[in-house]
Scaffold this motif. Sequence first.
Motif, mmCIF file in Angstrom:
data_model
loop_
_atom_site.group_PDB
_atom_site.id
_atom_site.type_symbol
_atom_site.label_atom_id
_atom_site.label_comp_id
_atom_site.label_asym_id
_atom_site.label_seq_id
_atom_site.Cartn_x
_atom_site.Cartn_y
_atom_site.Cartn_z
ATOM 1 N N PRO A 178 -28.862 -49.490 45.154
ATOM 2 C CA PRO A 178 -27.861 -49.862 46.164
ATOM 3 C C PRO A 178 -27.235 -51.213 45.832
ATOM 4 O O PRO A 178 -27.918 -52.147 45.415
ATOM 5 C CB PRO A 178 -28.694 -49.944 47.457
ATOM 6 N N GLY A 179 -25.924 -51.309 45.993
ATOM 7 C CA GLY A 179 -25.233 -52.564 45.720
ATOM 8 C C GLY A 179 -25.044 -52.866 44.251
ATOM 9 O O GLY A 179 -24.700 -53.993 43.890
ATOM 10 N N GLU A 180 -25.209 -51.873 43.393
ATOM 11 C CA GLU A 180 -25.125 -52.082 41.947
ATOM 12 C C GLU A 180 -24.069 -51.158 41.345
ATOM 13 O O GLU A 180 -23.897 -50.026 41.792
ATOM 14 C CB GLU A 180 -26.494 -51.789 41.326
ATOM 15 N N ILE A 181 -23.365 -51.655 40.349
ATOM 16 C CA ILE A 181 -22.428 -50.821 39.589
ATOM 17 C C ILE A 181 -22.970 -50.692 38.173
ATOM 18 O O ILE A 181 -23.131 -51.689 37.458
ATOM 19 C CB ILE A 181 -21.013 -51.429 39.553
ATOM 20 N N VAL A 182 -23.254 -49.480 37.772
ATOM 21 C CA VAL A 182 -23.807 -49.204 36.447
ATOM 22 C C VAL A 182 -22.747 -48.500 35.612
ATOM 23 O O VAL A 182 -22.183 -47.482 36.032
ATOM 24 C CB VAL A 182 -25.076 -48.332 36.534
ATOM 25 N N LEU A 220 -21.786 -45.327 39.874
ATOM 26 C CA LEU A 220 -21.890 -45.009 38.452
ATOM 27 C C LEU A 220 -20.465 -44.982 37.915
ATOM 28 O O LEU A 220 -19.661 -44.137 38.316
ATOM 29 C CB LEU A 220 -22.566 -43.661 38.233
ATOM 30 N N PHE A 221 -20.149 -45.926 37.036
ATOM 31 C CA PHE A 221 -18.776 -46.132 36.562
ATOM 32 C C PHE A 221 -18.680 -45.601 35.131
ATOM 33 O O PHE A 221 -19.205 -46.198 34.189
ATOM 34 C CB PHE A 221 -18.441 -47.620 36.610
ATOM 35 N N ILE A 222 -18.006 -44.468 34.991
ATOM 36 C CA ILE A 222 -17.858 -43.810 33.692
ATOM 37 C C ILE A 222 -16.495 -44.151 33.119
ATOM 38 O O ILE A 222 -15.475 -43.974 33.780
ATOM 39 C CB ILE A 222 -17.979 -42.281 33.851
ATOM 40 N N SER A 223 -16.481 -44.652 31.892
ATOM 41 C CA SER A 223 -15.185 -45.035 31.325
ATOM 42 C C SER A 223 -15.254 -45.176 29.821
ATOM 43 O O SER A 223 -16.300 -45.499 29.244
ATOM 44 C CB SER A 223 -14.723 -46.363 31.943
ATOM 45 N N HIS A 224 -14.102 -44.921 29.169
ATOM 46 C CA HIS A 224 -13.929 -45.255 27.759
ATOM 47 C C HIS A 224 -13.447 -46.695 27.584
ATOM 48 O O HIS A 224 -13.517 -47.249 26.493
ATOM 49 C CB HIS A 224 -12.886 -44.323 27.107
ATOM 50 N N LEU A 248 -21.547 -43.415 44.526
ATOM 51 C CA LEU A 248 -20.156 -43.107 44.205
ATOM 52 C C LEU A 248 -20.061 -42.883 42.698
ATOM 53 O O LEU A 248 -20.425 -43.752 41.901
ATOM 54 C CB LEU A 248 -19.270 -44.281 44.623
ATOM 55 N N LEU A 249 -19.589 -41.700 42.314
ATOM 56 C CA LEU A 249 -19.438 -41.356 40.902
ATOM 57 C C LEU A 249 -17.983 -41.580 40.512
ATOM 58 O O LEU A 249 -17.105 -40.821 40.921
ATOM 59 C CB LEU A 249 -19.831 -39.896 40.674
ATOM 60 N N CYS A 250 -17.724 -42.627 39.762
ATOM 61 C CA CYS A 250 -16.358 -42.993 39.381
ATOM 62 C C CYS A 250 -16.124 -42.567 37.937
ATOM 63 O O CYS A 250 -16.593 -43.217 36.998
ATOM 64 C CB CYS A 250 -16.153 -44.505 39.526
ATOM 65 N N ASP A 251 -15.414 -41.457 37.750
ATOM 66 C CA ASP A 251 -15.225 -40.871 36.423
ATOM 67 C C ASP A 251 -13.842 -41.236 35.891
ATOM 68 O O ASP A 251 -12.841 -40.637 36.268
ATOM 69 C CB ASP A 251 -15.390 -39.351 36.521
ATOM 70 N N GLU A 252 -13.786 -42.235 35.041
ATOM 71 C CA GLU A 252 -12.525 -42.752 34.499
ATOM 72 C C GLU A 252 -11.535 -43.054 35.631
ATOM 73 O O GLU A 252 -10.388 -42.595 35.618
ATOM 74 C CB GLU A 252 -11.906 -41.742 33.521
ATOM 75 N N PRO A 253 -11.934 -43.827 36.635
ATOM 76 C CA PRO A 253 -11.103 -43.967 37.834
ATOM 77 C C PRO A 253 -9.836 -44.773 37.657
ATOM 78 O O PRO A 253 -8.973 -44.742 38.548
ATOM 79 C CB PRO A 253 -12.048 -44.676 38.816
ATOM 80 N N GLN A 261 -20.488 -38.906 46.306
ATOM 81 C CA GLN A 261 -19.059 -38.613 46.301
ATOM 82 C C GLN A 261 -18.473 -38.926 44.929
ATOM 83 O O GLN A 261 -18.964 -39.803 44.220
ATOM 84 C CB GLN A 261 -18.336 -39.418 47.381
ATOM 85 N N TYR A 262 -17.427 -38.189 44.596
ATOM 86 C CA TYR A 262 -16.825 -38.255 43.260
ATOM 87 C C TYR A 262 -15.421 -38.852 43.355
ATOM 88 O O TYR A 262 -14.622 -38.443 44.189
ATOM 89 C CB TYR A 262 -16.731 -36.836 42.701
ATOM 90 N N VAL A 263 -15.127 -39.811 42.493
ATOM 91 C CA VAL A 263 -13.772 -40.345 42.344
ATOM 92 C C VAL A 263 -13.268 -39.905 40.975
ATOM 93 O O VAL A 263 -13.801 -40.316 39.944
ATOM 94 C CB VAL A 263 -13.745 -41.882 42.455
ATOM 95 N N PHE A 264 -12.247 -39.053 40.974
ATOM 96 C CA PHE A 264 -11.751 -38.458 39.737
ATOM 97 C C PHE A 264 -10.744 -39.371 39.035
ATOM 98 O O PHE A 264 -10.158 -40.276 39.641
ATOM 99 C CB PHE A 264 -11.075 -37.121 40.025
ATOM 100 N N GLN A 265 -10.527 -39.087 37.770
ATOM 101 C CA GLN A 265 -9.498 -39.797 36.999
ATOM 102 C C GLN A 265 -8.132 -39.566 37.625
ATOM 103 O O GLN A 265 -7.347 -40.494 37.797
ATOM 104 C CB GLN A 265 -9.515 -39.309 35.552
#
Length: 254
Positions: free
Chosen positions: A19-23, A185-189, A154-159, A76-80
């Motif tokens: 909680p409170g962390e961005i990975v 969870l911050f997914i990004s290139h 929050l799943l942030c996929d290339e947001p 919850q998912y945040v899409f590109q």
Amino acid sequence: MVSLGRREILHEVDLTVRPGEIVGLIGETGSGKTTLARSLLGLNRIERGSARVAGVDVAGLRGRALREFRRAGAVQYVFQDPLQSLDPDLPVGRSVGEAWEVRGAADVAGRVAEALVRVGLDPDLAARLPSEVSGGQRQRAAIARAMITSPRLLLCDEPVSALDASSRTAVLELLLDLRSSVGQLFISHDLGSVAGVTDRIAVLYQGRIVEEGPTAQVIGEPQHPYTHLLVGSAPTLGGESMSRHDRAALRAQL
């Protein structure tokens, strides 16, 4: 382990988002980043192991239990592309408040207005169609839609990859502002974006996490050849771009 059909995609992945962390989760296309995120929603089956969100093992959910888990909105998912979560034929407010409408909750309009203000949008935007607002506003509305259920993850996929520079900065600042409310969870290139918002980074290579640690450490002192390759190929993070010869040498070590 997660498999699609007969093909194994993820192996022995061990990752925690507090909680409170961005990975940050980084890796090239095909490494398994989106597969991991979709597995946390139960969209891909986890064959072995567990995936716990707020004490619930998503891997063990099937049928009605899985539908109820998704409906509760703990993940919850945040899409590109925000048009994947905002219905292009509905006013923005209807999409943002959909999770409350299906619950039969009272004062949906009020909750929508609060959610839009929380992400820095004028509540009047609720009456417009997604095509009538900017890309940055659409992504903020998509984040409002995700946050309206008070998720735990929050799943942030290339947001931010589809946004212009100013909108990208604004959305990254928003995600930082939300960190006290939800683990991300911050997914990004884009390693520049990852470096700017994350506390820790996990490096995914061929379905395995090959390096994990504090963001500054992983970017400043990468230990795995693949991490060296990713960081060295990003001019803003590794100084001058890595030469073709150096990239080939690191590839040979993988």
